[in-house]
Design a protein around this motif. Structure first.
Motif, PDB file in Angstrom:
ATOM      1  N   ARG A   1     -33.667  21.198  10.559  1.00 21.86           N
ATOM      2  CA  ARG A   1     -33.452  19.988  11.345  1.00 21.86           C
ATOM      3  C   ARG A   1     -34.730  19.622  12.103  1.00 21.86           C
ATOM      4  NH1 ARG A   1     -28.723  20.843  14.835  1.00 21.86           N
ATOM      5  NH2 ARG A   1     -30.191  22.024  16.069  1.00 21.86           N
ATOM      6  N   GLY A   2     -35.450  20.613  12.600  1.00 22.01           N
ATOM      7  CA  GLY A   2     -36.724  20.357  13.294  1.00 22.01           C
ATOM      8  C   GLY A   2     -37.752  19.739  12.356  1.00 22.01           C
ATOM      9  N   ARG A   3     -37.846  20.277  11.119  1.00 23.46           N
ATOM     10  CA  ARG A   3     -38.783  19.706  10.139  1.00 23.46           C
ATOM     11  C   ARG A   3     -38.407  18.276   9.794  1.00 23.46           C
ATOM     12  NH1 ARG A   3     -38.215  24.843   7.923  1.00 23.46           N
ATOM     13  NH2 ARG A   3     -36.723  24.059   6.390  1.00 23.46           N
ATOM     14  N   GLU A   4     -37.097  18.037   9.573  1.00 21.20           N
ATOM     15  CA  GLU A   4     -36.647  16.680   9.249  1.00 21.20           C
ATOM     16  C   GLU A   4     -36.901  15.733  10.421  1.00 21.20           C
ATOM     17  OE1 GLU A   4     -32.565  17.014   8.182  1.00 21.20           O
ATOM     18  OE2 GLU A   4     -32.987  18.006   6.266  1.00 21.20           O
ATOM     19  N   ASN A   5     -36.680  16.230  11.613  1.00 17.96           N
ATOM     20  CA  ASN A   5     -36.905  15.417  12.808  1.00 17.96           C
ATOM     21  C   ASN A   5     -38.392  15.049  12.926  1.00 17.96           C
ATOM     22  OD1 ASN A   5     -36.263  14.071  15.123  1.00 17.96           O
ATOM     23  ND2 ASN A   5     -36.090  15.881  16.412  1.00 17.96           N
ATOM     24  N   ARG A   6     -39.266  16.034  12.725  1.00 22.12           N
ATOM     25  CA  ARG A   6     -40.704  15.762  12.767  1.00 22.12           C
ATOM     26  C   ARG A   6     -41.111  14.790  11.678  1.00 22.12           C
ATOM     27  NH1 ARG A   6     -40.837  21.061  14.218  1.00 22.12           N
ATOM     28  NH2 ARG A   6     -41.196  21.834  12.126  1.00 22.12           N
TER      29      ARG A   6
END
Length: 124
Positions: free
Chosen positions: A27-32
């Motif tokens: 989710r952090g990678r997708e958010n970034r």
């Protein structure tokens, strides 16, 4: 049996923690990635608007320069016409002829302060 149950519980907790950590990092990678894409979009949009505004400003300056030149030429034509009407010879045209925008028809121009209708009625 209790030892196996504790071992299975610890294994499941470890698996759940691992899955949750994986989901959190995904989710952090997708958010970034989403934010990077949004920033790139806004940067392109801002640059496009800046280019468009600069083009509008240049077009406005060019249009204003053209209008100033056109108004100056029209003022010069009016001045020449008034001088011709008063019988003064234009120094740019020593022959006393009409200005550069003269027409071929012998229509009497109305002097300043006289309407077109009065000029037409005095012509007849």
């Amino acid at each position: 049996m209790m030892a196996q149950l504790r071992k299975a519980t610890m294994t499941r907790r470890s698996e759940v923690r691992s899955v949750l950590n994986g989901l959190r990092s995904a989710r952090g990678r997708e958010n970034r990635a989403y934010h990077d894409k949004a920033e790139a979009f806004m940067r392109d949009l801002t640059n496009g608007v800046a280019v468009l505004r600069a083009k509008f400003a240049k077009d406005d300056r060019d249009r204003a320069a053209n209008l100033r030149q056109m108004f100056a030429e029209q003022a010069q034509d009016r001045s020449e016409a008034a001088n011709i009407w008063r019988g003064k010879v234009n120094p740019r045209h020593p022959s006393g002829g009409a200005s550069r925008n003269s027409s071929a028809s012998p229509v009497r121009a109305a002097p300043p302060g006289e309407s077109k209708h009065e000029a037409a009625s005095s012509k007849s």
